[in-house]
Design an enzyme around this catalytic site. Structure first.
Site, PDB file in Angstrom:
ATOM      1  N   ASP A 123       7.978  -5.386  17.439  1.00  0.00           N
ATOM      2  CA  ASP A 123       6.517  -5.366  17.323  1.00  0.00           C
ATOM      3  C   ASP A 123       6.096  -5.404  15.864  1.00  0.00           C
ATOM      4  OD1 ASP A 123       6.271  -5.124  20.069  1.00  0.00           O
ATOM      5  OD2 ASP A 123       6.111  -2.944  20.019  1.00  0.00           O
ATOM      6  N   ASP A 126       0.437   2.048  21.779  1.00  0.00           N
ATOM      7  CA  ASP A 126       0.767   2.436  20.406  1.00  0.00           C
ATOM      8  C   ASP A 126      -0.513   2.707  19.636  1.00  0.00           C
ATOM      9  OD1 ASP A 126      -0.261  -0.036  19.486  1.00  0.00           O
ATOM     10  OD2 ASP A 126       1.710  -0.982  19.528  1.00  0.00           O
ATOM     11  N   ARG A 157       7.494   1.952  23.522  1.00  0.00           N
ATOM     12  CA  ARG A 157       6.068   2.223  23.745  1.00  0.00           C
ATOM     13  C   ARG A 157       5.819   2.678  25.182  1.00  0.00           C
ATOM     14  NH1 ARG A 157       2.788  -2.812  22.973  1.00  0.00           N
ATOM     15  NH2 ARG A 157       4.726  -3.986  23.062  1.00  0.00           N
ATOM     16  N   TYR A 164      16.700   3.466  18.181  1.00  0.00           N
ATOM     17  CA  TYR A 164      15.425   3.593  17.493  1.00  0.00           C
ATOM     18  C   TYR A 164      15.189   5.030  17.057  1.00  0.00           C
ATOM     19  CZ  TYR A 164      14.299  -0.825  19.868  1.00  0.00           C
ATOM     20  OH  TYR A 164      14.325  -2.117  20.331  1.00  0.00           O
TER      21      TYR A 164
END
Length: 298
Positions: free
Chosen positions: A40, A82, A182, A68
């Site tokens: 993203d 987000d 997300r 992550y």
């Protein structure tokens, strides 16, 4: 073969993966650049790109496992899941008990059926979901199976001055390709009844490539060449089967070798330290699955 290889970029925030590809094309002076797995625009971290014949090599690399570091804010849901999206509701989260939050996180670990984020690159009826959402359309994306091997809270904060509205979680996530962090934030907030969204996301690993391999775009411009040539990339990603010069020449022609009883894809390593091909045994043959250095290229 000149200039072919793999580039591992530490993607900055604010750029799309396509933006990074375009920048790398300019830096390295070639159109033959492609990426393995998008990030993203708000996200940073490991973005793996192939250059030259490296674009074909990436198709054989199992970079499905991703890792992550992220921050989740509980207390509000957003249209994009987000911090870049408009709020869509929520409830004060500052009073949530830590035990309840950790239990909800545990419930989102393992094999899951996850609905991807509505504002995503998933195609719905042939069109990207994010394009339809931005036109104001309601989009129903079917759930799909993902694997979250690790979803762990590393820090829990109740921001001062927020009036008990927020609860921020720093988390580590290890998951399969296609998992939306997300969506984990969204589903965690929903499970706790307060809403949730992602405020920061950094990819720390994609398959065998980590932040230790990554360079920023300025470093790449100074280097002027891929981070790993194809030989180094093959040896990083696959176990090795050593071959002699005659066998290496055969593989460069796309011919097969006798099997030696190994499973999975291997990098054939010649006596000159080069990798002529990736090979895999099938029945009575060790066949090429990707010829790294075709004989026609010299």
């Amino acid at each position: 073969m000149a200039g072919s290889g793999v580039v591992v970029v530490d993607k900055p925030a604010g750029m799309t993966s396509h933006d990074v590809v375009a920048r790398v094309r300019r830096i390295l002076g070639t159109r033959r650049v492609g990426h393995s797995g998008t990030l993203d625009p708000m996200a940073t971290g490991v973005l793996v790109l192939g250059v030259g014949r490296g674009t074909r090599f990436l198709a054989h690399v199992h970079a499905d496992a991703k890792a992550y570091a992220a921050t989740i804010r509980l207390g509000a849901a957003t249209v994009t899941d987000d911090a870049e999206g408009e709020p869509t509701g929520g409830a004060p989260a500052g009073g949530l008990a830590e035990e309840a939050v950790r239990a909800a996180v545990a419930g989102l670990t393992g094999e899951l059926m996850q609905v991807p984020a509505a504002v995503s690159a998933v195609r719905v009826d042939g069109e990207r979901a994010h394009a339809r959402v931005r036109r104001g359309e309601a989009v129903a994306i079917p759930a799909r199976q993902v694997t979250v091997g690790r979803f762990e809270i590393t820090a829990l904060r109740r921001p001062e001055g927020a009036g008990g509205r927020w609860l921020d979680l720093d988390v580590v996530v290890e998951c399969s390709a296609g998992t939306y962090v997300r969506a984990l934030a969204r589903d965690l907030g929903a499970a706790l009844g307060v809403g949730g969204h992602l405020t920061a996301l950094r990819r720390t690993a994609a398959g065998p490539f980590t932040l230790a391999d990554a360079v920023d775009l300025d470093e790449l411009a100074a280097r002027g060449a891929p981070c790993l040539d194809l030989d180094a990339a093959c040896l990083r990603c696959f176990p090795v089967r050593e071959v002699d010069a005659a066998q290496a020449a055969m593989l460069a022609q796309g011919r097969w070798l006798e099997p030696v009883g190994r499973s999975g894809v291997h990098a054939a390593l010649g006596p000159d330290g080069r990798v002529p091909a990736l090979i895999e045994e099938s029945g009575r043959r060790a066949r090429t699955v990707f010829v790294v250095r075709p004989a026609t290229l010299g």
